[in-house]
Enzyme design. Structure first.
Site, PDB file in Angstrom:
ATOM      1  N   SER A   1       5.023   7.078  -1.298  1.00 52.54           N
ATOM      2  CA  SER A   1       4.462   6.824   0.398  1.00 52.54           C
ATOM      3  C   SER A   1       4.732   5.563   0.778  1.00 52.54           C
ATOM      4  O   SER A   1       5.240   5.047   2.312  1.00 52.54           O
ATOM      5  CB  SER A   1       3.102   7.704   0.930  1.00 52.54           C
ATOM      6  OG  SER A   1       2.344   6.809   0.463  1.00 52.54           O
ATOM      7  N   ARG A   2       4.811   4.917   0.070  1.00 51.15           N
ATOM      8  CA  ARG A   2       5.166   3.388   0.808  1.00 51.15           C
ATOM      9  C   ARG A   2       5.686   2.749  -0.162  1.00 51.15           C
ATOM     10  O   ARG A   2       5.495   2.400  -1.367  1.00 51.15           O
ATOM     11  CB  ARG A   2       3.761   2.671   1.457  1.00 51.15           C
ATOM     12  CG  ARG A   2       4.475   1.165   1.863  1.00 51.15           C
ATOM     13  CD  ARG A   2       3.292   1.284   3.409  1.00 51.15           C
ATOM     14  NE  ARG A   2       2.442  -0.188   2.696  1.00 51.15           N
ATOM     15  CZ  ARG A   2       1.769  -1.439   3.845  1.00 51.15           C
ATOM     16  NH1 ARG A   2       0.763  -0.462   4.024  1.00 51.15           N
ATOM     17  NH2 ARG A   2       2.267  -2.089   3.610  1.00 51.15           N
TER      18      ARG A   2
END
Length: 219
Positions: A189-190
């Site tokens: 996700s990041r």
């Protein structure tokens, strides 16, 4: 386009579970109800295709350049700011963060060619990826690479609300090449990059990045 090795096991179990669900719906749960059986089959196909696309592995060609820091992932630039990096550098650095949506390719790439100086995994929470504390409280892995010119780049893989496993291949002392695979974030996700303060950042907030291709900064 191929399927990444990190997806093999998940896809195998997904097929088995969906097959079992459809057999049960056909033989027992909705026996004779063609509409319900069709809906279950359609939902199963959509779910399988969503998971399949998540583990896709596109062919990428990285234009090697020792001055460039290339994007470690596909996504959207959500942070560009000067911060104090407390884990490794313990001094101000230039942070560039890229958010990876569930529709992005989730392979992570080495941003520079050089030597791995530091690798550390931290179990943690699963806050949403854009939460300010996700960089320090979520499950994460930090990898520091010393580029050929001596500059050190810290890359941090961060799990999000949906992510439940971070995979990394880097080892301390390993020689790595720009654009080669660093790891994978499953359903997450990041990625944060911590660059020297004098790095010339080439991207802007909201810009889309392509892992292994987009130039994030010059160092």
């Amino acid at each position: 386009m191929t399927i990444h090795k990190e997806g093999y096991q998940i896809l195998f179990w997904t097929v088995l579970i969906l097959l079992a669900v459809n057999i049960l719906s056909t033989s027992y749960l909705f026996n004779g109800n063609e509409t319900a059986i069709t809906l279950v089959l359609a939902a199963s196909l959509v779910l399988f295709l969503l998971i399949l696309q998540f583990f896709r592995k596109p062919r990428r060609s990285t234009p090697l350049n020792d001055q460039h820091v290339i994007s470690p992932c596909d996504g959207t630039v959500v942070v560009i700011e000067e911060v104090n990096e407390p884990e490794y550098f313990k001094e101000p650095r230039r942070q560039v963060s890229i958010f990876m949506s569930p529709l992005n390719v989730h392979i992570n790439f080495h941003p520079v060619t050089g030597t791995v100086q530091y690798v550390k995994y931290y179990p943690g929470k699963y806050l949403v990826a854009w939460h300010p504390k996700s960089s320090t409280e979520n499950e994460r892995t930090s990898v520091v690479i010393r580029a050929k010119n001596g500059a050190e780049i810290l890359l941090r893989q961060i799990a999000g609300a949906l992510a439940r496993r971070i995979v990394w291949y880097a080892k301390e002392g390993q020689q790595v090449q720009q654009g080669h695979e660093l790891g994978f974030i499953k359903f997450g996700s990041r990625v944060d990059l911590f660059l020297p303060l004098d790095a010339d950042v080439k991207v802007k907030i909201g810009e889309k990045t392509k892992g292994g291709v987009t130039v994030i900064a010059d160092i």
